[in-house]
Design a protein around this motif. Structure first.
Motif, mmCIF file in Angstrom:
data_model
loop_
_atom_site.group_PDB
_atom_site.id
_atom_site.type_symbol
_atom_site.label_atom_id
_atom_site.label_comp_id
_atom_site.label_asym_id
_atom_site.label_seq_id
_atom_site.Cartn_x
_atom_site.Cartn_y
_atom_site.Cartn_z
ATOM 1 N N LEU A 1 -77.079 99.815 48.909
ATOM 2 C CA LEU A 1 -76.188 99.178 47.927
ATOM 3 C C LEU A 1 -75.835 100.176 46.820
ATOM 4 O O LEU A 1 -74.695 100.279 46.389
ATOM 5 N N TYR A 2 -76.887 100.889 46.361
ATOM 6 C CA TYR A 2 -76.665 101.914 45.330
ATOM 7 C C TYR A 2 -75.727 102.987 45.868
ATOM 8 O O TYR A 2 -74.761 103.387 45.216
ATOM 9 N N GLU A 3 -75.991 103.414 47.077
ATOM 10 C CA GLU A 3 -75.184 104.451 47.719
ATOM 11 C C GLU A 3 -73.707 104.039 47.770
ATOM 12 O O GLU A 3 -72.818 104.824 47.442
ATOM 13 N N ASP A 4 -73.483 102.797 48.116
ATOM 14 C CA ASP A 4 -72.098 102.292 48.210
ATOM 15 C C ASP A 4 -71.418 102.228 46.857
ATOM 16 O O ASP A 4 -70.204 102.392 46.753
ATOM 17 N N LYS A 5 -72.200 101.931 45.843
ATOM 18 C CA LYS A 5 -71.566 101.622 44.571
ATOM 19 C C LYS A 5 -71.623 102.751 43.538
ATOM 20 O O LYS A 5 -71.026 102.645 42.459
ATOM 21 N N LYS A 6 -72.319 103.820 43.858
ATOM 22 C CA LYS A 6 -72.580 104.810 42.811
ATOM 23 C C LYS A 6 -71.320 105.507 42.284
ATOM 24 O O LYS A 6 -71.233 105.821 41.105
ATOM 25 N N ASP A 7 -70.345 105.700 43.146
ATOM 26 C CA ASP A 7 -69.114 106.342 42.662
ATOM 27 C C ASP A 7 -68.376 105.445 41.674
ATOM 28 O O ASP A 7 -67.801 105.917 40.689
ATOM 29 N N GLU A 8 -68.436 104.179 41.960
ATOM 30 C CA GLU A 8 -67.808 103.204 41.070
ATOM 31 C C GLU A 8 -68.518 103.200 39.700
ATOM 32 O O GLU A 8 -67.875 103.107 38.648
ATOM 33 N N LEU A 9 -69.841 103.333 39.740
ATOM 34 C CA LEU A 9 -70.607 103.363 38.479
ATOM 35 C C LEU A 9 -70.225 104.596 37.654
ATOM 36 O O LEU A 9 -70.083 104.521 36.431
ATOM 37 N N LEU A 10 -70.049 105.701 38.362
ATOM 38 C CA LEU A 10 -69.650 106.923 37.668
ATOM 39 C C LEU A 10 -68.267 106.741 37.031
ATOM 40 O O LEU A 10 -68.046 107.125 35.880
ATOM 41 N N GLU A 11 -67.369 106.118 37.772
ATOM 42 C CA GLU A 11 -66.031 105.870 37.220
ATOM 43 C C GLU A 11 -66.100 105.024 35.957
ATOM 44 O O GLU A 11 -65.378 105.260 34.993
ATOM 45 N N LYS A 12 -66.991 104.051 35.967
ATOM 46 C CA LYS A 12 -67.133 103.180 34.783
ATOM 47 C C LYS A 12 -67.538 103.994 33.555
ATOM 48 O O LYS A 12 -67.085 103.737 32.451
ATOM 49 N N ILE A 13 -68.407 104.966 33.785
ATOM 50 C CA ILE A 13 -68.825 105.798 32.653
ATOM 51 C C ILE A 13 -67.676 106.715 32.233
ATOM 52 O O ILE A 13 -67.409 106.878 31.041
ATOM 53 N N GLU A 14 -66.986 107.264 33.219
ATOM 54 C CA GLU A 14 -65.852 108.135 32.894
ATOM 55 C C GLU A 14 -64.822 107.413 32.028
ATOM 56 O O GLU A 14 -64.225 108.003 31.125
ATOM 57 N N GLU A 15 -64.649 106.126 32.293
ATOM 58 C CA GLU A 15 -63.668 105.337 31.517
ATOM 59 C C GLU A 15 -64.017 105.251 30.035
ATOM 60 O O GLU A 15 -63.135 105.218 29.187
ATOM 61 N N ILE A 16 -65.290 105.183 29.727
ATOM 62 C CA ILE A 16 -65.671 105.029 28.316
ATOM 63 C C ILE A 16 -66.059 106.352 27.659
ATOM 64 O O ILE A 16 -66.413 106.401 26.487
ATOM 65 N N GLN A 17 -66.001 107.439 28.429
ATOM 66 C CA GLN A 17 -66.460 108.725 27.896
ATOM 67 C C GLN A 17 -65.497 109.246 26.820
ATOM 68 O O GLN A 17 -64.293 109.289 27.048
ATOM 69 N N PRO A 18 -66.006 109.631 25.644
ATOM 70 C CA PRO A 18 -65.131 110.187 24.608
ATOM 71 C C PRO A 18 -64.404 111.436 25.128
ATOM 72 O O PRO A 18 -64.982 112.223 25.898
ATOM 73 N N ALA A 19 -63.169 111.612 24.679
ATOM 74 C CA ALA A 19 -62.330 112.695 25.182
ATOM 75 C C ALA A 19 -62.950 114.075 24.960
ATOM 76 O O ALA A 19 -62.802 114.984 25.772
ATOM 77 N N LYS B 1 -76.170 99.525 30.355
ATOM 78 C CA LYS B 1 -75.878 98.504 31.379
ATOM 79 C C LYS B 1 -75.616 99.141 32.735
ATOM 80 O O LYS B 1 -76.062 98.646 33.766
ATOM 81 N N ILE B 2 -74.875 100.238 32.719
ATOM 82 C CA ILE B 2 -74.491 100.873 33.985
ATOM 83 C C ILE B 2 -75.711 101.484 34.685
ATOM 84 O O ILE B 2 -75.888 101.355 35.892
ATOM 85 N N TYR B 3 -76.585 102.143 33.901
ATOM 86 C CA TYR B 3 -77.804 102.689 34.521
ATOM 87 C C TYR B 3 -78.730 101.567 34.998
ATOM 88 O O TYR B 3 -79.400 101.683 36.023
ATOM 89 N N ARG B 4 -78.760 100.476 34.219
ATOM 90 C CA ARG B 4 -79.578 99.328 34.650
ATOM 91 C C ARG B 4 -79.119 98.851 36.016
ATOM 92 O O ARG B 4 -79.906 98.606 36.922
ATOM 93 N N GLU B 5 -77.797 98.749 36.136
ATOM 94 C CA GLU B 5 -77.228 98.268 37.388
ATOM 95 C C GLU B 5 -77.586 99.220 38.536
ATOM 96 O O GLU B 5 -77.982 98.771 39.624
ATOM 97 N N ALA B 6 -77.489 100.512 38.268
ATOM 98 C CA ALA B 6 -77.791 101.509 39.305
ATOM 99 C C ALA B 6 -79.236 101.371 39.789
ATOM 100 O O ALA B 6 -79.493 101.341 40.998
ATOM 101 N N ILE B 7 -80.164 101.296 38.843
ATOM 102 C CA ILE B 7 -81.585 101.221 39.216
ATOM 103 C C ILE B 7 -81.857 99.934 39.998
ATOM 104 O O ILE B 7 -82.514 99.937 41.047
ATOM 105 N N ASP B 8 -81.318 98.829 39.492
ATOM 106 C CA ASP B 8 -81.566 97.544 40.150
ATOM 107 C C ASP B 8 -80.983 97.513 41.561
ATOM 108 O O ASP B 8 -81.610 97.008 42.489
ATOM 109 N N LEU B 9 -79.794 98.077 41.687
ATOM 110 C CA LEU B 9 -79.161 98.131 43.008
ATOM 111 C C LEU B 9 -80.036 98.899 43.995
ATOM 112 O O LEU B 9 -80.255 98.477 45.123
#
Lengths: 423, 309
Positions: free
Chosen positions: B276-294, B261-269
């Protein structure tokens, strides 16, 4: 269809002899090693140039040296192959054509290649050079060999993971020269499919930067739940290791000859002249003895002992005779010191004075028992008495590397014979 | 400019529809008998079902046949290729020329993607396999962004790049886990653990943990970090790289879904507007960091790392 055996041996005067003798292919990291390899009986030698080869740490040859090597080998009817078996990156493309032209100019017989970029560039600019597919392609089945044969390659080097039965089928189904490894260190991974060095040390394993991470120790754990790490070893256990014993197929040479394998390859461009001389001369004897009278052939204990004199790891036959188990790997403290040390290279022998002139390669002194070996002589031992330097000055020991020394020896020896000493 | 394909690796047939909804354009599936390091095991029935589901949703399925084959499997490649062809797979992924040779004979219309994982390192070789019949080349993980862009510019075939997940560092034919257990005298462990995928090697000196597992193809050792370049996609989008792959091996279905979902959002943006992608890309990275296994740190693989040799 002729059976493989028909083409390999013939009955001559009621005795079977091998008519298809395989090439004995030896490694060399520099000109001196190349000359020794040829002198000790290699039919062909593979070397690395300054670029496009896989041993960045080896000395490697300049084009000038390659030329000199080719010319030296020619006198013995031996061939020179150059390893150009990196997987090239875009940045390696410029300069490749020029390098191939240089190899052509130098007169090399073949190149050993993995990357189609290099195969096609060689074909285009230096079609005289034979192209041999490197083991870096991990070629493991006859159909893939057929592909490379249709691409016009003269020879393929098989994956180390292939067995005798598989090679038999390959030989039956595809008409192309096959080269396989018979002796030396080897990858535990499928060659070309390991990038441990890239990840662990930022060195590109497939461009010559391999740092042998597979020889290191690791601790094996199981992950329980999301963060519970359970060790799969007890206190004091040897850690997880994947270091393979070195390949040694001396016992399988007869089978390999009967399979019709075209070239038997010794690994070790980083190895010493003593190692190369020892290994080449043993396999030379095995091949020649078997080919002369295959039906009465026996492996001699002295050949096995001789190989052991330069071994710095334990050895095993690996995949040729089946899938290797844990006994063909090394765990725990597995360093093995070579049992013999190379101490001198014969430069000259004076029949009248019985005086041998040597170049010192390691410390020796009067009273040491040493062994001489070489293609012209049977191994013999000798206890060193007085030693003199070039000027006739008596020495208490030969302690300087490359120092020229002399001593009395009652049996004749020849230039490039070697002198070793037990450890 | 066209959008790159977002290629993901489902674990089971049940993942197909949710992943389609999450924005996946294509799937890699297969069985370990023929394919390497798959996220899930899809038998023939599963392959047929997955393809039917994907096609019903206008998505593509590529079947992995990229193992290193020994003689014993050569004869059955034809039969498997016929099967894959009969269920309308959109492409077959190969590394071993034996598959290419067999496909020419029994499935000449089948699209082929060349992927050996480690040896797709220059544009010339990508085009070489293109001339031999491949429609796409999958690049090695060990080349950098500049080389990827140059390769795309020079390529006569589609170029696929892994943008997320772990990558393989090592494949041996030997049973290295089994051998270690046998060496330790733990005969039971051989059967109990050999086939499991929950083990790792600890490299104390580097502080790294490398997943390790065995299957029909031997022993595999995986990278200590997960590649993630959700915030560095612009150059490849600009260059027109054809396919972005998310590798979900050793991950949960939920994780794969979320990352897709997150990569889909990045490409579409980006395609809506690069800013738009430039503005939001750090936020997208944070979203992945949140779900990343320890136990799986994120990094940018070799995209910005130089190797020496």
């Amino acid at each position: 269809m002729n059976t493989v055996k028909d083409r390999i041996s013939e009955m001559i005067d009621g005795k079977r002899v091998i008519v298809k003798k395989p090439e004995l292919l030896a490694p060399a990291g520099n000109l001196e090693k190349l000359k020794i390899a040829v002198h000790y009986g290699a039919d062909a030698v593979f070397i690395g140039g300054q670029e496009y080869g896989l041993r960045s740490n080896a000395d490697n040859f300049t084009l000038e040296e390659i030329k000199e090597g080719v010319e030296f080998a020619k006198q013995y009817g031996a061939k020179i192959y150059v390893t150009t078996n990196i997987y090239a990156h875009n940045e390696n493309i410029p300069g490749l054509e020029e390098y191939m032209l240089g190899l052509k100019e130098a007169g090399v017989a073949g190149i050993i290649v993995a990357d189609p970029l290099i195969i096609e560039t060689c074909r285009r600019v230096a079609p005289e050079i034979e192209v041999h597919l490197s083991t870096q392609q991990s070629l493991s089945n006859w159909k893939a060999i057929q592909f490379w044969q249709q691409e016009g390659l003269e020879r393929v080097v098989l994956a180390r993971e292939t067995s005798a039965d598989e090679i038999r089928e390959m030989k039956e189904k595809v008409d192309i020269e096959i080269e396989t490894f018979i002796h030396g260190a080897m990858c535990i991974a499928y060659s070309g499919r390991c990038v441990l060095s890239n990840h662990m040390t930022a060195r590109d394993s497939n461009r010559g930067g391999c740092c042998q991470s597979c020889r290191w120790d690791y601790d094996l754990y199981r992950l329980e739940g999301s963060d519970q790490e359970v060790p799969l070893f007890a206190e004091g256990d040897a850690p997880f290791a994947m270091s393979p014993k070195d390949l040694n197929l001396i016992q399988s040479i007869p089978k390999m000859i009967e399979l019709g394998i075209d070239s038997l390859k010794i690994e070790g461009r980083m190895k010493s002249i003593h190692y190369i001389a020892t290994v080449v001369s043993v396999y030379r004897k095995v091949i020649d003895t078997y080919c002369a009278d295959p039906d009465n052939f026996e492996i001699k204990q002295e050949w096995l002992k001789e190989l052991d004199k330069c071994a710095n790891r334990e050895t095993a036959p690996a995949f040729f005779e089946g899938v290797p188990g844990y006994k063909e790997q090394m765990f725990g403290n597995h360093s093995k010191k070579t049992s013999y040390e190379f101490v001198g290279l014969v430069l000259d022998y004076n029949q009248e004075t019985q005086m041998v002139t040597l170049q010192q390669r390691n410390h020796f002194r009067p009273g040491d028992e040493v062994e001489f070996f070489g293609p012209e002589i049977e191994n013999f031992t000798h206890v060193i008495e007085k030693i003199w330097d070039e000027k006739g000055q008596e020495l208490d020991a030969a302690r300087h590397p490359l120092q020229i020394v002399q001593f009395k020896l009652d049996k004749p020896v020849y230039p490039n014979n070697m002198m070793r000493k037990g450890n | 400019m066209t959008k790159p394909e977002l290629l993901v690796t489902p674990i089971s047939v049940d993942d197909i529809v949710p992943l389609v909804e999450a924005g996946a354009d294509a799937f890699v599936i297969g069985e370990q008998r023929y394919g390497l390091r798959l996220a899930g095991e899809f038998n023939r029935e599963d392959v047929a079902k997955a393809i039917a589901l994907a096609h019903a949703n206008g998505k593509k399925v590529y079947v992995a046949m990229n193992a290193i084959f020994h003689n014993e499997k050569v004869e059955e490649l034809a039969e498997y290729l016929r099967f894959v062809s009969s269920v309308n797979a959109d492409a077959v992924i190969f590394g071993d020329p034996a598959v290419l040779m067999t496909a020419r004979e029994v499935a000449p219309e089948m699209k082929l993607h060349w992927s050996t994982e480690t040896t797709g390192t220059n544009w010339y070789t990508c085009n070489y396999w293109g001339r031999k019949g491949a429609k796409r080349a999958v690049l090695a993980r060990e080349i950098n962004m500049d080389a990827i862009i140059e390769t795309k510019e020079q390529a006569e075939v589609e170029i696929e790049v892994q943008v997320h997940g772990m990558s393989c560092m090592f494949q041996s034919k030997r049973s290295l886990l089994g051998n270690y257990f046998e060496y330790q005298g733990k005969v039971m462990e051989v059967e109990n653990h050999k086939q499991q995928k929950d083990m790792f090697l600890h490299d104390k000196e580097r502080g790294n943990k490398y997943p390790i597992f065995e299957d029909d193809n031997g022993t595999h050792i995986m990278s200590p970090n997960d590649i993630c370049i959700i915030d560095e996609l612009q150059d490849m989008l600009e260059a027109g790289v054809d396919s972005f792959k998310i590798d979900g091996i050793l991950k949960s279905p939920g994780y794969i879904l979320a990352v897709t979902k997150i990569y889909r959002e990045a490409i579409d943006l980006y395609f809506e507007n690069p800013d738009l992608y430039e503005d939001k890309k750090d936020e997208l990275l944070e979203k992945i960091e949140e779900i990343q296994p320890a136990n799986r740190p994120l990094d940018t693989g070799f995209f910005f790392k130089e190797t020496v040799y």
